[in-house]
Structures are given as structure tokens and as C-alpha cells.
Design a protein around this motif. Structure first.
Motif, PDB file in Angstrom:
ATOM      1  N   MET A   1       0.848  -1.141  -0.070  1.00 45.19           N
ATOM      2  CA  MET A   1      -0.008  -0.137  -0.066  1.00 45.19           C
ATOM      3  C   MET A   1       0.939   1.242   0.060  1.00 45.19           C
ATOM      4  O   MET A   1       1.867   1.360   0.909  1.00 45.19           O
ATOM      5  CB  MET A   1      -1.063  -0.045   1.101  1.00 45.19           C
ATOM      6  N   ILE A  20      -3.386   2.444  -9.154  1.00 41.27           N
ATOM      7  CA  ILE A  20      -4.613   1.817  -8.576  1.00 41.27           C
ATOM      8  C   ILE A  20      -5.181   0.793  -9.765  1.00 41.27           C
ATOM      9  O   ILE A  20      -5.622  -0.384  -9.379  1.00 41.27           O
ATOM     10  CB  ILE A  20      -5.580   3.060  -8.603  1.00 41.27           C
ATOM     11  N   GLY A  23      -3.918  -2.506  -9.403  1.00 43.86           N
ATOM     12  CA  GLY A  23      -4.030  -3.276  -8.045  1.00 43.86           C
ATOM     13  C   GLY A  23      -3.601  -2.884  -6.705  1.00 43.86           C
ATOM     14  O   GLY A  23      -3.967  -3.338  -5.821  1.00 43.86           O
ATOM     15  N   GLU A  24      -2.806  -1.699  -6.787  1.00 41.46           N
ATOM     16  CA  GLU A  24      -2.123  -1.172  -5.858  1.00 41.46           C
ATOM     17  C   GLU A  24      -3.254  -0.290  -5.102  1.00 41.46           C
ATOM     18  O   GLU A  24      -4.170   0.202  -5.689  1.00 41.46           O
ATOM     19  CB  GLU A  24      -1.075  -0.239  -6.192  1.00 41.46           C
ATOM     20  N   GLU A  25      -3.156  -0.262  -3.506  1.00 41.95           N
ATOM     21  CA  GLU A  25      -4.040   0.609  -2.712  1.00 41.95           C
ATOM     22  C   GLU A  25      -3.295   1.568  -2.642  1.00 41.95           C
ATOM     23  O   GLU A  25      -1.989   1.759  -2.277  1.00 41.95           O
ATOM     24  CB  GLU A  25      -4.573  -0.148  -1.694  1.00 41.95           C
ATOM     25  N   THR A  27      -3.253   5.599  -0.128  1.00 37.93           N
ATOM     26  CA  THR A  27      -3.822   6.151   1.052  1.00 37.93           C
ATOM     27  C   THR A  27      -3.384   7.609   0.891  1.00 37.93           C
ATOM     28  O   THR A  27      -2.110   8.035   0.630  1.00 37.93           O
ATOM     29  CB  THR A  27      -3.336   5.501   2.360  1.00 37.93           C
ATOM     30  N   ARG A  37      -8.491   6.880   0.899  1.00 35.54           N
ATOM     31  CA  ARG A  37      -7.938   5.277   0.489  1.00 35.54           C
ATOM     32  C   ARG A  37      -8.725   5.123  -0.934  1.00 35.54           C
ATOM     33  O   ARG A  37      -9.711   5.229  -1.106  1.00 35.54           O
ATOM     34  CB  ARG A  37      -8.236   4.241   1.376  1.00 35.54           C
ATOM     35  N   ALA A  39      -8.776   2.680  -4.003  1.00 34.18           N
ATOM     36  CA  ALA A  39      -8.415   1.416  -4.743  1.00 34.18           C
ATOM     37  C   ALA A  39      -9.142   0.838  -5.929  1.00 34.18           C
ATOM     38  O   ALA A  39     -10.121   1.426  -5.902  1.00 34.18           O
ATOM     39  CB  ALA A  39      -8.684   0.317  -3.703  1.00 34.18           C
ATOM     40  N   ARG A  42     -13.853  -4.098  -6.558  1.00 40.38           N
ATOM     41  CA  ARG A  42     -13.764  -5.432  -6.766  1.00 40.38           C
ATOM     42  C   ARG A  42     -14.921  -5.697  -7.721  1.00 40.38           C
ATOM     43  O   ARG A  42     -15.889  -5.142  -7.796  1.00 40.38           O
ATOM     44  CB  ARG A  42     -14.182  -5.822  -5.389  1.00 40.38           C
TER      45      ARG A  42
END
Length: 77
Positions: A1, A20, A23-25, A27, A37, A39, A42
Motif C-alpha cells: 500500500m 490503482i 491493483g495497488e491501494e 492512501t 483511500r 483502490a 472489486r
């Protein structure tokens, strides 16, 4: 993250979007406190089709009106 400040996020938004999407998150912080945050969403679970569900249900032998009248006239009510 990955954690970035609000200033960094404003300057590097295009790079953060790429992270993002991979697949990275991310903050975002303001004065050292996390405020957002980000992301990738899904993927929703694929639901079965309504037509398949209806095809598996048993055929009703009584009309809806007769069913409601029977319930209404029963001793329960």
C-alpha cells in the motif's frame, strides 16, 4: 500500500491512477492523518439469470387471486 500526501496526490494523479489500475491501494494523508483511500473496485460476483431461476421453480396450480383469498379466509386471519 502506497501512502502519499494530498499535495503529492494532486501533482501525480495520473501516476496514482495507473498504480490503482494495477491493483495497488493508495492512501492519501493530510497533516500526517489518512483522509482517503483509493483502490480499484472489486469485481461483482456474476449472478445467475432470472430466466434460469424461473425455469427451475415449480409451476403453480392455483391462481394468485385464489391463493390470496384462501389465505385471507383461513382461520389465521
Amino acid at each position: 500500500m502506497k501512502t502519499v500526501t494530498l499535495e503529492q496526490a494532486q501533482k501525480q494523479l495520473d501516476k496514482l491512477i495507473d498504480l490503482i489500475a494495477a491493483g495497488e491501494e493508495v492512501t492519501i494523508t493530510l497533516d500526517g492523518h489518512p483522509v482517503a483511500r483509493m483502490a480499484a473496485p472489486r469485481l461483482l460476483q456474476q449472478l445467475p439469470s432470472l430466466a434460469d431461476l424461473r425455469a427451475r421453480l415449480p409451476m403453480q396450480t392455483e391462481s394468485a387471486g385464489d391463493f390470496i383469498r384462501r389465505l385471507r379466509d383461513s382461520e389465521r386471519y
